[in-house]
Enzyme design. Structure first.
Site, PDB file in Angstrom:
ATOM      1  N   ARG A  13       0.432  -1.309  -0.208  1.00 59.12           N
ATOM      2  CA  ARG A  13      -0.376   0.005   0.127  1.00 59.12           C
ATOM      3  C   ARG A  13       1.099   0.795  -0.372  1.00 59.12           C
ATOM      4  NH1 ARG A  13      -2.176   0.854   5.862  1.00 59.12           N
ATOM      5  NH2 ARG A  13      -0.224   2.521   5.376  1.00 59.12           N
ATOM      6  N   HIS A  18      -3.005   4.721   5.041  1.00 52.85           N
ATOM      7  CA  HIS A  18      -3.988   3.781   5.294  1.00 52.85           C
ATOM      8  C   HIS A  18      -4.715   4.676   4.337  1.00 52.85           C
ATOM      9  CE1 HIS A  18      -7.523   0.130   6.504  1.00 52.85           C
ATOM     10  NE2 HIS A  18      -8.012   2.145   7.112  1.00 52.85           N
ATOM     11  N   TYR A  69       4.745   5.422  11.246  1.00 55.53           N
ATOM     12  CA  TYR A  69       4.736   3.929  11.031  1.00 55.53           C
ATOM     13  C   TYR A  69       5.869   3.126  10.147  1.00 55.53           C
ATOM     14  CZ  TYR A  69       0.328   3.252   8.435  1.00 55.53           C
ATOM     15  OH  TYR A  69      -0.632   3.294   7.839  1.00 55.53           O
TER      16      TYR A  69
HETATM   17  C1  TPP Z   1     -14.156  -6.262  12.514  1.00 55.44           C
HETATM   18  C2  TPP Z   1     -13.325  -5.508  12.049  1.00 55.44           C
HETATM   19  N1  TPP Z   1     -12.154  -4.878  12.951  1.00 55.44           N
HETATM   20  C3  TPP Z   1     -11.621  -3.796  13.203  1.00 55.44           C
HETATM   21  C4  TPP Z   1     -11.889  -2.374  11.961  1.00 55.44           C
HETATM   22  C5  TPP Z   1     -11.225  -1.452  11.954  1.00 55.44           C
HETATM   23  N2  TPP Z   1      -9.902  -1.318  10.594  1.00 55.44           N
HETATM   24  C6  TPP Z   1     -10.403  -1.023   9.362  1.00 55.44           C
HETATM   25  S1  TPP Z   1      -9.451  -1.332   7.925  1.00 55.44           S
HETATM   26  C7  TPP Z   1      -8.677  -2.044   9.071  1.00 55.44           C
HETATM   27  C8  TPP Z   1      -6.787  -2.902   8.552  1.00 55.44           C
HETATM   28  C9  TPP Z   1      -7.771  -3.736   8.267  1.00 55.44           C
HETATM   29  O1  TPP Z   1      -5.916  -4.607   7.517  1.00 55.44           O
HETATM   30  P1  TPP Z   1      -6.210  -4.783   6.363  1.00 55.44           P
HETATM   31  O2  TPP Z   1      -6.862  -6.016   6.357  1.00 55.44           O
HETATM   32  O3  TPP Z   1      -4.350  -5.574   5.427  1.00 55.44           O
HETATM   33  O4  TPP Z   1      -6.570  -4.425   4.792  1.00 55.44           O
HETATM   34  P2  TPP Z   1      -6.060  -3.313   4.445  1.00 55.44           P
HETATM   35  O5  TPP Z   1      -6.649  -2.280   4.629  1.00 55.44           O
HETATM   36  O6  TPP Z   1      -4.800  -2.861   4.303  1.00 55.44           O
HETATM   37  O7  TPP Z   1      -6.282  -3.296   2.490  1.00 55.44           O
HETATM   38  C10 TPP Z   1      -9.000  -1.733  10.618  1.00 55.44           C
HETATM   39  C11 TPP Z   1      -8.749  -2.285  11.626  1.00 55.44           C
HETATM   40  C12 TPP Z   1     -12.714  -3.319  11.172  1.00 55.44           C
HETATM   41  N3  TPP Z   1     -12.855  -2.425   9.575  1.00 55.44           N
HETATM   42  N4  TPP Z   1     -13.500  -4.136  11.321  1.00 55.44           N
END
Ligand code: TPP
Ligand code: TPP
Ligand code: MG
Ligand code: MG
Lengths: 337, 374, 374, 337
Positions: free
Chosen positions: B267, B271, B280
């Protein structure tokens, strides 16, 4: 000094970490990043990765892990990133956190705190705005707490961490940036003591957490219309401070309950039922309820219509039969409209 | 039994290294040690994906710009993940199902969904701007990894209907830690549902690096625990993504059950616009990944073979700019949402309680407009 | 990277066949194809486990009998699973933690917990009769697989305290499908928590056979997806259970992180007394498993080596009968529970709301007793 | 013929499977075994493994799988084995099942039914006796239904399966074996129509599901004491039949709400709040609430004390100020006792 609610929460965590080596802070992104709302900012650098750390992305895991840590004497403070993202931990919370002391006949207490940013008002996308206090308040064995200003945020979080029992600590995310002039550490109030935020004689407005600022604004506006509104901020939903609420309503004779969550079978319903039960002979009019709408939390552009605002509170106050005429809102036995 | 377990192990485990067909310089990679045979996609297909990635990246950049201008409430960019966003989509048909996350706007646009409908969620006028049934595309999902189970169910539904449609479900690296990931893979395996679980391992879950998320040799090693065949792929190599997806789609269509793909990517942006990735991670790390650009490498490969010339490049750039201009223009008109629509889609028919709430809001709005007009 | 992944694969995968040291006839098995070296436990240890299994089985039979007499509300028997119930427990110390399920009463009794305290849950006088802190033994857990995460947390807690105590968590085959299984293994791996996840694969989750639960080569293949070393073992071979447990305990104590064991065994009784296993499985299947009896085979092995004689057998049988008699007798006294205790352990201190409810019940009870006495 | 509630539910599933090929029944142990309560008995042998089948043991998976199947036109009816074992599916239920139609602007409806045996009274061990209706009723987007006899069990389950929206179908497990003389298929009543189970003039007793038999027994006993009690069985908690309840209370002037769940912020609170709000001027006394205790569900031996029984209902009725003297239960502003 000027302190935001977020800053006060951060200070409470810092002071708790300093006061007791057994306190651990963990969750998603709470370490290096300091949390998506920065509530844990700086804790890892100050206390080390051992005391404040990131976990894998799994809420049931976070809560269950905290339970296990309690067995070895730790006092975990965990963060769920948003209200709806605590739901994966629902089984751990209801079937274990809430029941552990009871199911072990008092032998295993769980001095843990589950911090949950909750409620809306920040234009968040879906699943980021739920008012979930009703689920927890309805579950015996959980204490449910929500501050509405920086001083209470500090005080209640310190109380929560020191409490021998599990506390669901709900942080109104729209108030994270609200400011207050206070000195920290501030005096702490024990759980179960509501706070009269504004004195009044004509009507008691009972509320908590995210809705307190709306209540105060509504009370201000009501004063212009000649109504003196007493505003009670519950602070702790469980345990509930019947005394403060009942004393006030018996004196004013009128009551409105304000909570952002959908009304049906929520905390607002409980307050209305309690007040109706305990103040029946003092009430000049039925207890009014102002709640979120009975719909899922809407997309940001409809948030303003969804949220119970000052107008809706004033409408509810206006319907309290000031002219001794019964309110006809529910005159039909069926649904109106 | 021993041979069975060993044969299964061989069939299910991923290649020990991510499959790569074209390296970052555009050179073709000698296949060695991969568990399956992955032929190089045709030049025509690589041109197609190159074209779609150029448009996809431009769309993504435009969405980021709109966010800075306050037109979007929030935007999670997938810049750098173009080979996944586009490649996976080009490997399935309109009849197949797609289950995207919040990060996958580029994939949705690549799937042919009106970009304005794609951005509806992030603009804040509705939770989902497109029609999931008509497009065979679920609403973008935020509760992490919950959509994987829906994908398993839909894929099983298609199987029950006797079609050969598959479901493609996207998920991030962090979200593989959720219990629903586990349940989804297991349900899909047990019901032999034709679903491809496509993990975009972009190395971070917000701020949390992969090393704090798992100790697995790689995420693709999770497949064998469900009896699900798995592969890992260089997620910045469009040729490899197409090749592995082709294999997975064929696997699913031919009734062999689900397939798990881990695509190693990165990425490049924070975020979301609300995040600050410098808190980070180092800029060196980001720079290193910029050199593994998916568009540049396939462009180099195509040019090296005379499959792409300056005219085509210019035309594609122009098409990308036109797309961006269209998005910009259409997003720059203010949108209004009828407040009364709040009550329309809770249930198919309103309950008396909804009618009551609706009447209250209607009265408020009437009072407001009276105040305004008087 | 290739070698790393391949080395990890070798280190983490289970043996392709369940580890077996003594076969059902009591003969020693030639070790071949196991991934690790599992030495035969000493004769003394095998005598100890044999003794404990005889007592355990008798305890279990007594509990089943008490259920038929209505003394227990319900009882989930572990008959047939003695090698797991006893062997795993004998491999850890009183300082280590144990996280049992509803099925594991025999293990609790083998751990030295007062059998009456063990049966409290199933008699219905309290949710847990023993002291989890004093015994380092969690309350028996019914919400499936939730306890695994607690075990990971407790194990990590011990590590943080600087002890070398490990946690042993039991779980059934069916419960491995729950999301919490996934989260527990992942947390344990990431935090290198010294916890042994011990799956008693008794082939059924109530009526649902393993084939409907998973398509994995075996459940032990789930370990690698978390970077967790795993092994599968003949769960009806007490020697093998001890040997694999010894390895796992050593692995955990020496700081190498968690370990996953799948023990292949069989539930000879119905799920609980309320279940009727004839609805979903054949008596032939049950009979075949009767022939793989864990007690008989270790008894044969011991006798074959002159390590067990009729006197010892008779003494053990007598000890088992004495235990059963004690359980019977102590369970045959009616127990009363103070209704006012309802309000004692919701919180450390009663809230005003609890006081209110308590006053109401107190008044009811007072009125009742007045009615009775008047 | 004599039909048990369990038999009626079984018949409803059978008839629904026969009526529509899109209906699928699945969950843990529902196939060969016919469910731990035998509600799906014989369905697999009659309709085949394709129509009624076992799943892996994972509740979030079961509910999520059902959502996916809806996308391809199926109408799943899933079983959660016990109340507390639906909690692992809480996120799927609240964040998807309840919201899907709303979050897709009406384009994706989920015609699915989640059957949950709920409440206590059968001497079950912990986690097998929760009254969880409050969690679901508080979640906008879910219909919440619970029958109290065989006829309603049949009728409501058929309605639920035919409903275009998701229905949480709560089966009072203590009533599975209750018997009734009826002919099946019986006439169906639409959602949102409460049923007056017993006519009365002095006080309205509002209840539902597991508590209906207790209410009827209490009404019988109250008659001996000279109180004529009208018993209303809600049948559907969401949607709520205000009309029937309000009409009755306005006539009787007194009301008691009976529900087995703990009272705080539950469905009982909602009913009490609604009635207090809508019948204020007709009420001679505050609405009485009879609920489960604010403790986790106890071990079987304490169940009798825990459950709100006939005596507790009669006590509540007795407190309704028949002599025009105010009830002094809550005379103190704080907690009594
Ligand atoms: C059940 C749940 N817990 C926490 C979140 C908050 N949250 C949104 S995106 C994220 C990180 C997700 O990381 P990843 O799966 O690696 O996907 P990326 O954003 O890197 O595409 C978090 C913790 C959420 N959306 N759903
Ligand atoms: C979360 C949850 N879902 C469902 C149940 C109901 N239930 C109790 S035991 C059981 C079967 C468990 O099978 P398995 O894990 O193989 O263990 P075994 O009973 O065979 O020892 C089920 C479905 C439960 N206790 N918890
Ligand atoms: Mg990621
Ligand atoms: Mg089993």
């Amino acid at each position: 000094m000027t302190v935001t609610m977020g800053g006060a929460l951060n200070a409470a965590l810092r002071d708790a970490l300093a006061a007791d080596d057994n306190v651990l802070v963990f969750g998603e992104d709470v370490g290096t990043l300091g949390g998506v709302f920065r509530i844990t900012d700086g804790l890892t650098s100050e206390f080390g990765e051992q005391r404040c750390f990131d976990t894998p992305l799994a809420e049931s895991g976070i809560v269950g892990f905290a339970i296990g840590l309690c067995l070895t004497g730790f006092r975990p403070v965990v963060e769920m990133q948003f209200d709806a993202f605590a739901y994966p931990a629902f089984e751990q919370i209801t079937s274990h956190v809430a029941k552990m002391r009871n199911r072990t006949s008092g032998r295993v207490g769980l001095p843990l705190v589950i911090r949950i940013p909750y409620a809306g008002g920040i234009g968040g996308v879906e699943h980021h705005c739920d008012s979930s206090e009703g689920y927890y308040a309805h579950t015996p064995g959980l204490k449910v707490v929500t501050p509405s200003d920086a001083a209470d945020a500090y005080s209640l979080l310190r109380e929560a961490i020191d409490d021998p029992d599990p506390v669901i600590f709900l942080e109104p995310k729209a108030l994270y940036w609200s400011k207050q002039e206070i000195e920290l550490p501030c005096t702490r109030a024990p759980f179960g003591t509501a706070k009269v935020r504004r004195d009044g004689d004509d009507v008691t407005l009972v509320t908590y957490g995210a809705s307190v600022p709306t209540a105060l604004k509504a009370a201000e506006a009501a004063a212009d219309e000649g109504w003196s509104v007493e505003v009670i901020d519950l602070r702790t939903i469980v345990p509930f401070d019947d005394e403060t609420v009942v004393r006030s309503v018996r004196r004013t004779g009128r009551c409105v309950v304000l909570a952002e969550a959908q009304g049906f079978a929520g905390v607002g319903a409980e307050i209305a039922a309690r007040v109706s039960e305990r103040c029946f002979h003092s009430l000049a009019a039925p207890v009014g309820r102002v709640s979120g709408l009975p719909t899922p939390y809407p997309a940001p552009m409809l948030e303003k219509t969804y949220l119970p605002g000052v107008e809706r509170v004033l409408d509810a106050i206006a319907r309290l039969q000031w002219d001794d005429q019964p309110d006809l809102t529910y005159a039909e036995v069926g649904a109106r409209g | 039994m021993e041979t069975t377990a060993q044969a299964m192990t061989a069939a299910l485990l991923p290649s020990p290294n991510p499959v790569q067909l074209i390296d970052p310089t555009g050179a073709e990679v000698e296949q060695a040690g991969t568990r399956r045979d992955y032929p190089m996609p045709s030049a025509a297909r690589l041109r197609e994906i190159w074209h779609a990635m150029v448009l996809g990246r431009r769309f993504d950049a435009q969405a980021t710009a709109l966010t800075k201008q306050g037109r979007l409430a929030v935007y999670p960019s997938s810049r750098g993940q173009e080979a996944c966003q586009v490649g996976a989509i080009l490997s399935i048909t309109a009849d197949d199902w797609f289950f995207p996350t919040y990060r996958d706007s580029m994939a949705l646009a690549s799937r042919g969904i009106d970009p304005i409908e794609v951005l509806s969620l992030l603009r804040g006028d509705s939770h989902c701007g497109y029609d999931p049934i008509a497009t065979h595309t679920a609403a973008q999902c935020t509760p992490l990894s919950t959509q994987l189970i829906h994908a398993a169910g839909a894929a099983y539904g298609e199987k029950r209907r006797g079609t050969d449609h598959v479901a493609l479900a996207f998920i991030g690296d962090g979200a593989t830690s959720e219990g629903d990931f586990h349940e989804a893979l297991n349900f899909a395996a047990v019901f032999e549902a034709p679903v491809i679980f496509f993990v975009q391992n972009n190395k971070y879950a917000i701020s949390v690096p992969l090393s704090k998320q798992t100790r697995a040799p790689s995420l693709a090693y999770k497949g064998i625990g469900y009896g699900v065949a798995a592969e890992q792929v260089d997620g910045n190599d469009p040729a490899a993504v197409l090749a592995v997806m082709d294999h997975a789609v064929e696997h699913c269509r031919s009734g062999k059950g689900p397939f798990l793909i881990e695509a190693h990517t990165y990425r490049l942006e924070s975020h979301t616009n609300a995040d600050d990735a410098t808190r980070y991670r180092s800029s060196d790390e980001v720079t290193a990944w910029l050199e593994r650009d998916p568009i540049a490498r396939v462009e180099a490969w195509l040019r090296g073979r005379g499959e792409l010339n300056d005219d085509v490049v210019a035309a594609t750039r122009a098409a990308a700019e036109a797309l961006a201009a269209e998005v910009r223009e259409r997003m720059n008109t203010d949108v209004t949402v009828d407040p009364m629509s709040l009550f329309d889609n809770v249930f198919a028919q309103r309950t008396p309680q909804l009618d009551e709430a609706r009447a209250m809001v209607a009265a408020e709005l009437a009072a407001d407009s009276q105040e305004v007009s008087s």
